[in-house]
Enzyme design. Structure first.
Site, PDB file in Angstrom:
ATOM      1  N   ARG A  44    -121.077 -82.732   6.099  1.00  0.00           N
ATOM      2  CA  ARG A  44    -122.026 -83.357   5.562  1.00  0.00           C
ATOM      3  C   ARG A  44    -123.013 -83.844   6.381  1.00  0.00           C
ATOM      4  O   ARG A  44    -124.142 -84.071   5.997  1.00  0.00           O
ATOM      5  CB  ARG A  44    -121.542 -84.452   4.547  1.00  0.00           C
ATOM      6  CG  ARG A  44    -120.472 -84.042   3.629  1.00  0.00           C
ATOM      7  CD  ARG A  44    -119.911 -85.238   3.008  1.00  0.00           C
ATOM      8  NE  ARG A  44    -118.394 -85.036   2.857  1.00  0.00           N
ATOM      9  CZ  ARG A  44    -117.622 -85.918   2.109  1.00  0.00           C
ATOM     10  NH1 ARG A  44    -118.113 -87.233   1.843  1.00  0.00           N
ATOM     11  NH2 ARG A  44    -116.433 -85.487   1.977  1.00  0.00           N
ATOM     12  N   GLU A  99    -127.043 -78.059  12.392  1.00  0.00           N
ATOM     13  CA  GLU A  99    -126.004 -78.972  12.832  1.00  0.00           C
ATOM     14  C   GLU A  99    -126.460 -80.273  13.132  1.00  0.00           C
ATOM     15  O   GLU A  99    -127.515 -80.426  13.678  1.00  0.00           O
ATOM     16  CB  GLU A  99    -125.290 -78.514  14.226  1.00  0.00           C
ATOM     17  CG  GLU A  99    -123.898 -77.649  13.894  1.00  0.00           C
ATOM     18  CD  GLU A  99    -122.754 -78.605  13.512  1.00  0.00           C
ATOM     19  OE1 GLU A  99    -122.755 -79.827  12.862  1.00  0.00           O
ATOM     20  OE2 GLU A  99    -121.675 -78.115  13.744  1.00  0.00           O
ATOM     21  N   ASP A 100    -125.601 -81.345  12.928  1.00  0.00           N
ATOM     22  CA  ASP A 100    -125.985 -82.639  13.136  1.00  0.00           C
ATOM     23  C   ASP A 100    -125.938 -82.934  14.703  1.00  0.00           C
ATOM     24  O   ASP A 100    -126.724 -83.672  15.448  1.00  0.00           O
ATOM     25  CB  ASP A 100    -125.116 -83.686  12.266  1.00  0.00           C
ATOM     26  CG  ASP A 100    -123.823 -83.657  12.621  1.00  0.00           C
ATOM     27  OD1 ASP A 100    -123.241 -82.645  12.936  1.00  0.00           O
ATOM     28  OD2 ASP A 100    -123.101 -84.590  11.885  1.00  0.00           O
ATOM     29  N   ASP A 103    -120.635 -81.445  20.118  1.00  0.00           N
ATOM     30  CA  ASP A 103    -119.807 -82.332  20.962  1.00  0.00           C
ATOM     31  C   ASP A 103    -119.019 -81.312  22.040  1.00  0.00           C
ATOM     32  O   ASP A 103    -119.776 -81.036  22.918  1.00  0.00           O
ATOM     33  CB  ASP A 103    -119.081 -83.324  20.109  1.00  0.00           C
ATOM     34  CG  ASP A 103    -118.444 -84.358  20.606  1.00  0.00           C
ATOM     35  OD1 ASP A 103    -118.928 -85.200  21.597  1.00  0.00           O
ATOM     36  OD2 ASP A 103    -117.149 -84.821  19.958  1.00  0.00           O
ATOM     37  N   GLY A 105    -118.297 -78.635  20.993  1.00  0.00           N
ATOM     38  CA  GLY A 105    -118.701 -77.041  20.666  1.00  0.00           C
ATOM     39  C   GLY A 105    -117.729 -76.269  20.109  1.00  0.00           C
ATOM     40  O   GLY A 105    -118.058 -75.175  19.414  1.00  0.00           O
ATOM     41  N   THR A 107    -116.436 -76.587  16.973  1.00  0.00           N
ATOM     42  CA  THR A 107    -117.015 -76.496  15.510  1.00  0.00           C
ATOM     43  C   THR A 107    -117.871 -75.468  15.400  1.00  0.00           C
ATOM     44  O   THR A 107    -117.697 -74.242  14.881  1.00  0.00           O
ATOM     45  CB  THR A 107    -117.329 -77.576  14.840  1.00  0.00           C
ATOM     46  OG1 THR A 107    -116.660 -78.662  14.911  1.00  0.00           O
ATOM     47  CG2 THR A 107    -117.786 -77.417  13.354  1.00  0.00           C
ATOM     48  N   LEU A 108    -118.712 -75.179  16.290  1.00  0.00           N
ATOM     49  CA  LEU A 108    -119.903 -74.489  16.398  1.00  0.00           C
ATOM     50  C   LEU A 108    -119.376 -72.899  16.755  1.00  0.00           C
ATOM     51  O   LEU A 108    -119.341 -71.819  16.314  1.00  0.00           O
ATOM     52  CB  LEU A 108    -121.000 -74.658  17.402  1.00  0.00           C
ATOM     53  CG  LEU A 108    -122.222 -73.953  17.459  1.00  0.00           C
ATOM     54  CD1 LEU A 108    -122.927 -73.717  16.030  1.00  0.00           C
ATOM     55  CD2 LEU A 108    -123.209 -74.792  18.443  1.00  0.00           C
TER      56      LEU A 108
END
Ligand code: XMP
Ligand code: MG
Length: 181
Positions: A44, A99-100, A103, A105, A107-108
């Protein structure tokens, strides 16, 4: 109400908005003027950034949302699972992941790999914040980055502490008492 929990304001509201306008202009100039972009917000945390950035991009844009969760497997590599998938089909489309914060990387990396299998025309990444010190996925490329920040836990403008403070219009470092209760 916020005074007691802020250790430091890292990025003020005006700084955020000024940088987002610059990013919007860079992104607009990068694509051809009739390219349609599917902006993919990672829920979110990316919501506030997506909403403001989209209004600074002067191209045809479609907004879509994806929610993922990370879990640790038996190895330390981690993985991500889709909780909410895109509504749009992205085959032959220009995709811009929003993306917010990047960190490690991980997730990305997983999101990019999942989206690549759908054969988009291109995949680009725009993140508001980057914590380069924490990166384990060195080969994950970020095309546009708002701010490089130190390795501190940050909250506000989409980022939460236990789902709170996402609506704060600036980015701050919370006092450690916040987690200590
Ligand atoms: P990775 O490590 O996969 O992580 O790049 C990205 C996700 O981790 C969360 N994250 C944070 N959330 N304050 C937060 O509120 C932080 O300082 C922070 N650092 C990482 C975030 O959900 C991001 O998408
Ligand atoms: Mg969070």
């Amino acid at each position: 109400m916020l005074e007691g929990i802020i250790e430091e304001i890292l990025i003020k509201e005006e700084e955020l908005q000024e940088r987002i306008a610059q990013l919007g202009e860079k992104i607009t100039n990068y694509y051809n003027q009739d390219d349609e972009i599917v902006m993919v917000c990672i829920l979110r945390g990316g919501v506030m950034f997506m909403a403001d950035l989209a209004r600074k991009i002067n191209l045809p844009v479609v907004l879509d949302f994806m929610d993922v969760t990370s879990y640790e497997g038996t190895t330390t590599t981690g993985n991500v699972r889709i909780i909410k998938d895109l509504e749009e089909s992205i085959g032959d489309k220009h995709v811009l992941i929003v993306e917010d914060i990047i960190d490690t990387g991980l997730t990305l990396k997983h999101v990019i790999n999942m989206l690549k299998t759908r054969n988009p025309k291109s995949i680009k990444v725009c993140t508001l914040l980057d914590k380069p010190e924490r990166r384990t996925e060195k080969h994950v490329e970020i095309d546009w980055n708002g701010f490089e920040i130190p390795n501190k836990f940050v909250v506000g403008y989409g980022l939460d502490y236990e789902e709170r403070y996402r609506n704060v219009p600036f980015i701050f470092v919370p006092k450690s008492e916040l987690y200590e209760g």
